[in-house]
Scaffold this active site. Structure first.
Site, PDB file in Angstrom:
ATOM      1  N   HIS A   1       0.793  -1.219   0.000  1.00  0.00           N
ATOM      2  CA  HIS A   1       0.000   0.000   0.000  1.00  0.00           C
ATOM      3  C   HIS A   1       0.832   1.279   0.000  1.00  0.00           C
ATOM      4  O   HIS A   1       0.284   2.366  -0.029  1.00  0.00           O
ATOM      5  CB  HIS A   1      -0.924   0.036   1.228  1.00  0.00           C
ATOM      6  CG  HIS A   1      -0.176   0.240   2.520  1.00  0.00           C
ATOM      7  ND1 HIS A   1       0.404  -0.797   3.194  1.00  0.00           N
ATOM      8  CD2 HIS A   1       0.117   1.358   3.225  1.00  0.00           C
ATOM      9  CE1 HIS A   1       1.011  -0.334   4.273  1.00  0.00           C
ATOM     10  NE2 HIS A   1       0.861   0.980   4.314  1.00  0.00           N
TER      11      HIS A   1
HETATM   12  C1  UD1 Z   1      -1.002   5.860   6.303  1.00  0.00           C
HETATM   13  C2  UD1 Z   1       0.377   6.190   6.871  1.00  0.00           C
HETATM   14  C3  UD1 Z   1       1.315   5.032   6.628  1.00  0.00           C
HETATM   15  C4  UD1 Z   1       0.763   3.736   7.155  1.00  0.00           C
HETATM   16  C5  UD1 Z   1      -0.646   3.524   6.644  1.00  0.00           C
HETATM   17  C6  UD1 Z   1      -1.204   2.327   7.389  1.00  0.00           C
HETATM   18  C7  UD1 Z   1       0.899   8.616   6.670  1.00  0.00           C
HETATM   19  C8  UD1 Z   1       1.739   9.606   5.972  1.00  0.00           C
HETATM   20  N1  UD1 Z   1       0.970   7.353   6.184  1.00  0.00           N
HETATM   21  O1  UD1 Z   1      -0.892   5.712   4.911  1.00  0.00           O
HETATM   22  O2  UD1 Z   1       2.520   5.285   7.318  1.00  0.00           O
HETATM   23  O3  UD1 Z   1       1.567   2.675   6.701  1.00  0.00           O
HETATM   24  O4  UD1 Z   1      -1.463   4.668   6.931  1.00  0.00           O
HETATM   25  O5  UD1 Z   1      -2.215   1.698   6.723  1.00  0.00           O
HETATM   26  O6  UD1 Z   1       0.223   8.942   7.610  1.00  0.00           O
HETATM   27  N2  UD1 Z   1      -8.549   5.851   2.564  1.00  0.00           N
HETATM   28  C9  UD1 Z   1      -9.816   5.355   2.438  1.00  0.00           C
HETATM   29  N3  UD1 Z   1     -10.365   4.727   3.527  1.00  0.00           N
HETATM   30  C10 UD1 Z   1      -9.711   4.594   4.700  1.00  0.00           C
HETATM   31  C11 UD1 Z   1      -8.409   5.081   4.800  1.00  0.00           C
HETATM   32  C12 UD1 Z   1      -7.831   5.712   3.719  1.00  0.00           C
HETATM   33  O7  UD1 Z   1     -10.451   5.458   1.403  1.00  0.00           O
HETATM   34  O8  UD1 Z   1     -10.295   4.029   5.658  1.00  0.00           O
HETATM   35  C13 UD1 Z   1      -7.959   6.595   1.449  1.00  0.00           C
HETATM   36  C14 UD1 Z   1      -7.765   8.063   1.857  1.00  0.00           C
HETATM   37  O9  UD1 Z   1      -8.903   8.821   1.633  1.00  0.00           O
HETATM   38  C15 UD1 Z   1      -6.605   8.477   0.998  1.00  0.00           C
HETATM   39  C16 UD1 Z   1      -5.824   7.174   0.779  1.00  0.00           C
HETATM   40  O10 UD1 Z   1      -6.665   6.106   1.166  1.00  0.00           O
HETATM   41  O11 UD1 Z   1      -7.049   8.955  -0.225  1.00  0.00           O
HETATM   42  C17 UD1 Z   1      -4.536   7.147   1.587  1.00  0.00           C
HETATM   43  O12 UD1 Z   1      -4.833   7.305   2.975  1.00  0.00           O
HETATM   44  P1  UD1 Z   1      -3.807   8.065   3.951  1.00  0.00           P
HETATM   45  O13 UD1 Z   1      -4.352   8.014   5.325  1.00  0.00           O
HETATM   46  O14 UD1 Z   1      -3.462   9.385   3.372  1.00  0.00           O
HETATM   47  O15 UD1 Z   1      -2.465   7.249   3.844  1.00  0.00           O
HETATM   48  P2  UD1 Z   1      -2.161   5.694   3.976  1.00  0.00           P
HETATM   49  O16 UD1 Z   1      -1.690   5.188   2.663  1.00  0.00           O
HETATM   50  O17 UD1 Z   1      -3.315   5.021   4.608  1.00  0.00           O
HETATM   51  N1  UDP Z   2      -3.494  -5.697   8.647  1.00  0.00           N
HETATM   52  C1  UDP Z   2      -4.833  -5.966   8.868  1.00  0.00           C
HETATM   53  N2  UDP Z   2      -5.639  -6.110   7.777  1.00  0.00           N
HETATM   54  C2  UDP Z   2      -5.180  -6.015   6.495  1.00  0.00           C
HETATM   55  C3  UDP Z   2      -3.815  -5.750   6.297  1.00  0.00           C
HETATM   56  C4  UDP Z   2      -3.003  -5.581   7.393  1.00  0.00           C
HETATM   57  O1  UDP Z   2      -5.264  -6.083  10.007  1.00  0.00           O
HETATM   58  O2  UDP Z   2      -5.986  -6.147   5.561  1.00  0.00           O
HETATM   59  C5  UDP Z   2      -2.630  -5.505   9.810  1.00  0.00           C
HETATM   60  C6  UDP Z   2      -1.344  -6.272   9.771  1.00  0.00           C
HETATM   61  O3  UDP Z   2      -1.478  -7.540  10.340  1.00  0.00           O
HETATM   62  C7  UDP Z   2      -0.436  -5.399  10.576  1.00  0.00           C
HETATM   63  C8  UDP Z   2      -0.963  -3.999  10.380  1.00  0.00           C
HETATM   64  O4  UDP Z   2      -2.250  -4.150   9.813  1.00  0.00           O
HETATM   65  O5  UDP Z   2      -0.585  -5.705  11.941  1.00  0.00           O
HETATM   66  C9  UDP Z   2      -0.072  -3.212   9.487  1.00  0.00           C
HETATM   67  O6  UDP Z   2      -0.689  -2.037   9.095  1.00  0.00           O
HETATM   68  P1  UDP Z   2      -0.336  -1.326   7.732  1.00  0.00           P
HETATM   69  O7  UDP Z   2       0.322  -2.254   6.807  1.00  0.00           O
HETATM   70  O8  UDP Z   2      -1.585  -0.659   7.299  1.00  0.00           O
HETATM   71  O9  UDP Z   2       0.636  -0.172   8.208  1.00  0.00           O
HETATM   72  P2  UDP Z   2       2.217  -0.119   8.454  1.00  0.00           P
HETATM   73  O10 UDP Z   2       2.593  -1.207   9.378  1.00  0.00           O
HETATM   74  O11 UDP Z   2       2.876  -0.235   7.128  1.00  0.00           O
HETATM   75  O12 UDP Z   2       2.434   1.240   9.015  1.00  0.00           O
END
Ligand code: UD1
Ligand code: UDP
Length: 361
Positions: free
Chosen positions: A209
């Site tokens: 992601h």
């Molecule tokens: C964020 C964190 C990243 C972490 C990830 C965990 C930052 C800079 N990055 O990235 O470190 O690894 O979370 O998963 O904070 N969106 C949805 N539904 C949701 C959540 C997000 O549609 O429930 C969409 C948002 O609207 C946005 C995109 O996904 O357009 C990215 O979401 P964002 O929270 O900006 O960053 P992540 O990629 O989730």
């Molecule tokens: N995870 C989850 N559901 C998913 C994918 C990941 O519960 O569909 C869990 C995974 O087991 C891990 C955590 O989410 O514990 C990691 O989160 P993510 O990859 O979103 O963020 P990051 O660790 O890269 O910040």
């Protein structure tokens, strides 16, 4: 009783909150602020429900947009809550925009900041989370660190007395929930049309992601073309950031070996980790969980985020390139089960005892 405001916003923070909040509430009055950064049911509520996390006292409803806009809106809204609540400390986890916004809001109000998962460094500002972790560490009063490498990074940046090695709350959660699974977790996984997905007995678990890997077709398609060559199907719960792109690429190129699903709950993810042959990811959390479970992992990223997982090539970096990914995933490796760099599964208690010690000094 001292009041601690804990700010969370993203999926990995809910998991850490689950274990830390349970321990924290034995000694402190906790107020939970959810920024709203993650908001879909299966990116947020499912964790609170499955892991019995107390309902947030505030949900600020801030998500999406550019990094600056999201962080700025959070800073304004968190400041308002902190002024109202007047906590004795702010507690934050990891490196998301929610983490940094909360830390900045608190330090400007002279509220001490406790940073859990402090000290991680990639060595590049190209990664948006690196900015968040450096800013957060530099305004924090307590640095609670998961592994020795984090302690070393902080020492190089001049921190000493505020730094404490506590182990990884993700390891606490993984140990606890691995022992509390019903065995039915994989039966509830659904695809993007809401239909149940049959998870095969033999499979690889993939998550991907990161902005760096998913913001263009080219890199994600190269990753998919490697997955297509593996000797068992690949289960890929897709983050909402890139689910449209993933669906379009899979349809356009008629990939047959990749099972796209909606994001799964934490228990299903733990079950997938424990049952998978091997893991392919760009997630900081999942590469550690692969290590916890003794599963070979390939991390598609340019930088080492968790050096300890790289021991004996148990986790290897790969470029988003078919040949490189396949070469790494097929490297023979052996796990050293005596090497336990992420603590003893009781970091939450250590986190709380360092917070308590801060107030008694
Ligand atoms: C964020 C964190 C990243 C972490 C990830 C965990 C930052 C800079 N990055 O990235 O470190 O690894 O979370 O998963 O904070 N969106 C949805 N539904 C949701 C959540 C997000 O549609 O429930 C969409 C948002 O609207 C946005 C995109 O996904 O357009 C990215 O979401 P964002 O929270 O900006 O960053 P992540 O990629 O989730
Ligand atoms: N995870 C989850 N559901 C998913 C994918 C990941 O519960 O569909 C869990 C995974 O087991 C891990 C955590 O989410 O514990 C990691 O989160 P993510 O990859 O979103 O963020 P990051 O660790 O890269 O910040």
């Amino acid at each position: 009783m001292k009041k601690i405001c804990t700010v969370v916003g993203a999926r990995p923070q809910f998991i850490k909150l689950a274990v830390v909040s349970r321990a924290l509430r034995k000694q402190f009055n906790e107020v939970i602020i959810h920024t709203g950064q993650h908001y879909d049911y299966n990116m947020s509520d499912v964790f609170f429900e499955e892991m019995d996390i107390p309902h947030p006292d505030y949900n600020l409803g801030i998500s999406g947009g550019t990094h600056g806009a999201m962080t700025g809106q959070m800073l304004i809204a968190i400041e308002e809550v902190l002024i109202k609540e007047q906590p004795d400390m702010l507690l934050v986890f990891g490196d998301t925009n929610s983490t940094m916004a909360a830390a900045l809001a608190a330090v400007k109000l002279h509220i001490p900041v406790c940073h859990v998962e402090a000290g991680n460094r990639l060595g590049t500002y190209d990664n948006p989370e690196e900015v968040n972790r450096i800013v957060t560490d530099h305004v924090s009063s307590i640095h609670l660190v998961c592994t020795e490498s984090g302690v070393d990074f902080l020492k190089k940046e001049g921190f000493s007395d505020s730094v404490h090695l506590v182990g990884d709350p993700m390891y606490d959660a993984f140990c606890y929930y691995s022992n509390h699974l019903s065995g039915q977790e994989l039966d509830e996984i659904v695809d993007f049309d809401g239909n149940n997905v049959t998870i095969p007995n033999d499979f690889y678990y993939m998550t991907c992601h990161r902005q760096e890997n998913t913001d263009t077709d080219e890199k994600l398609d190269a990753i998919f073309s490697a997955m297509e060559q593996l000797d068992a199907p690949v289960v890929y719960p897709v983050h909402p950031r890139n689910h449209q792109r993933a669906k379009q690429l899979a349809t356009k190129n008629n990939y047959q070996n990749i099972i796209l699903t909606q994001p799964v709950g934490y228990k299903a993810s733990v079950a997938l980790v424990n049952r998978a042959k091997k893991i392919v990811t760009d997630s900081g959390g999942l590469q550690r969980e692969a290590f916890f479970a003794g599963k070979q992992c390939v991390t598609i990223f340019d930088y080492v985020a968790w050096p300890e997982t790289m021991h004996n090539k148990c986790n290897q970096l790969a470029k988003p390139n078919k040949e490189d990914i396949l070469k790494k995933i097929n490297t023979p490796i052996t796990f050293d089960s005596a090497y336990r760099p992420f603590g003893d599964g009781h970091s939450a208690e250590k986190i709380v005892s360092h917070i308590a010690a801060y107030f008694s000094e």
